[in-house]
Scaffold this active site. Sequence first.
Site, PDB file in Angstrom:
ATOM      1  N   GLY A 153       0.831  -1.197   0.000  1.00 37.68           N
ATOM      2  CA  GLY A 153       0.000   0.000   0.000  1.00 37.68           C
ATOM      3  C   GLY A 153       0.865   1.246   0.000  1.00 37.68           C
ATOM      4  O   GLY A 153       2.002   1.237  -0.490  1.00 37.68           O
ATOM      5  N   SER A 174       0.559  -9.694  -0.530  1.00 36.17           N
ATOM      6  CA  SER A 174      -0.503  -9.467   0.446  1.00 36.17           C
ATOM      7  C   SER A 174      -1.720 -10.213  -0.078  1.00 36.17           C
ATOM      8  O   SER A 174      -1.756 -10.604  -1.254  1.00 36.17           O
ATOM      9  CB  SER A 174      -0.804  -7.976   0.632  1.00 36.17           C
ATOM     10  OG  SER A 174      -1.445  -7.446  -0.507  1.00 36.17           O
ATOM     11  N   THR A 233       7.129  -2.367  11.416  1.00 35.32           N
ATOM     12  CA  THR A 233       6.787  -1.011  11.835  1.00 35.32           C
ATOM     13  C   THR A 233       5.298  -0.766  11.662  1.00 35.32           C
ATOM     14  O   THR A 233       4.852   0.382  11.668  1.00 35.32           O
ATOM     15  CB  THR A 233       7.582   0.036  11.018  1.00 35.32           C
ATOM     16  OG1 THR A 233       7.301  -0.145   9.621  1.00 35.32           O
ATOM     17  CG2 THR A 233       9.070  -0.085  11.263  1.00 35.32           C
ATOM     18  N   ARG A 235       1.999  -3.137  12.928  1.00 36.35           N
ATOM     19  CA  ARG A 235       1.308  -3.441  14.179  1.00 36.35           C
ATOM     20  C   ARG A 235       1.826  -4.766  14.710  1.00 36.35           C
ATOM     21  O   ARG A 235       2.031  -5.726  13.955  1.00 36.35           O
ATOM     22  CB  ARG A 235      -0.206  -3.526  13.968  1.00 36.35           C
ATOM     23  CG  ARG A 235      -0.884  -2.184  13.691  1.00 36.35           C
ATOM     24  CD  ARG A 235      -0.840  -1.262  14.900  1.00 36.35           C
ATOM     25  NE  ARG A 235      -1.557  -0.011  14.659  1.00 36.35           N
ATOM     26  CZ  ARG A 235      -0.997   1.082  14.170  1.00 36.35           C
ATOM     27  NH1 ARG A 235       0.289   1.067  13.829  1.00 36.35           N
ATOM     28  NH2 ARG A 235      -1.707   2.185  14.009  1.00 36.35           N
ATOM     29  N   GLU A 264       2.070  -1.362  24.939  1.00 37.40           N
ATOM     30  CA  GLU A 264       2.840  -0.126  24.837  1.00 37.40           C
ATOM     31  C   GLU A 264       2.348   0.864  25.886  1.00 37.40           C
ATOM     32  O   GLU A 264       1.140   1.013  26.061  1.00 37.40           O
ATOM     33  CB  GLU A 264       2.697   0.474  23.434  1.00 37.40           C
ATOM     34  CG  GLU A 264       3.266  -0.410  22.338  1.00 37.40           C
ATOM     35  CD  GLU A 264       3.158   0.211  20.949  1.00 37.40           C
ATOM     36  OE1 GLU A 264       2.695   1.377  20.845  1.00 37.40           O
ATOM     37  OE2 GLU A 264       3.546  -0.449  19.978  1.00 37.40           O
ATOM     38  N   HIS A 283       7.966   2.728  19.160  1.00 34.41           N
ATOM     39  CA  HIS A 283       6.860   3.159  18.297  1.00 34.41           C
ATOM     40  C   HIS A 283       7.070   4.598  17.829  1.00 34.41           C
ATOM     41  O   HIS A 283       6.253   5.493  18.087  1.00 34.41           O
ATOM     42  CB  HIS A 283       5.516   3.023  19.012  1.00 34.41           C
ATOM     43  CG  HIS A 283       4.374   2.821  18.043  1.00 34.41           C
ATOM     44  ND1 HIS A 283       3.204   2.177  18.364  1.00 34.41           N
ATOM     45  CD2 HIS A 283       4.231   3.187  16.741  1.00 34.41           C
ATOM     46  CE1 HIS A 283       2.397   2.147  17.327  1.00 34.41           C
ATOM     47  NE2 HIS A 283       2.999   2.774  16.320  1.00 34.41           N
TER      48      HIS A 283
END
Length: 315
Positions: A153, A174, A233, A235, A264, A283
């Site tokens: 994407g 994907s 990077t 989820r 987190e 993050h």
Amino acid sequence: MVRVAVLDDYQGVAAEMADWTGRLPGAEVRFFTSHIADPDALVAELAPYEVIVAMRERTPFPAEVLARLPRLRLLVTTGMRNASIALDAARDRGIVVSGTRGLPGGTSELTWALILGLVRGVAADDARIRTGGWQESVGLDLAGRTLGVVGLGRLGARVARVGLAFEMNVIAWSPNLTEERAAEHGVTLATKETLFASADIVTLHVVLSERSRGLVGEPDLRAMKPSAYLVNTSRAGLVDTDALARALSEKWIAGAGLDVFDVEPLPSDHWLRTSPRTLLSPHMGYVTEGGYRVFYEDAVEDIAAFLGGDPVRTL
């Protein structure tokens, strides 16, 4: 007077990133620099506020929390997608949820910081030289290696372009990726099995959903080369955490670069803090000056528009 709570301002910079006073005259704005993880404590702190600004998905707002905030009228999330907000529950309670724009470059740039840091041992070399050491490791050339991009994407395509600039062989997969879209970006469509088995670096850029949760499991990690690296990077929920722990401890893979975690902020006793062959980032993918200015300026605009009776960027 409207009361506004700005959450999870970890760096204490939100106040200077937008004109809160000029655009919101008479509003009382409080910036929370510490994360409030406990739902009861969160409700107690936020009960007086009509407007809440949430930074990405740092603080969840499930239905049970929204039900305990009867004064809440507007919930602003930075970005236009937030899986931690119960949108249906907000709608049922008459709470408007608005989003903001964002900048696309930060996360893809950090992805490459992690890739380069892993293959060239930057963090380890820095620590070594500070304690009196010198050369001990041998870096990995990127030119001629294979980059496997899971999700082509907006972000994945940016990462792929850099891989091509490094003269890498870039393959992508994907669930819905077509050969035509892959070709548009100069990369080769692969099956999931081929990507994990042949890539020297696998990088994840898929939106987390119930369908994609656990997308990368033990069979995928076992299929990777012992010399390959995994970078996430996107989820944490995309990867089976238990399988990743075994992959690192049993050396199925060479290492992992991670910017996202199941919990987190990462607990002080979390196994990843002492895990070998990892490069960890707290993050920080979207945490850039430019990105924050867009987030907070749009958040102020959202609040002003709402107070003026014409909400914008509603989700």
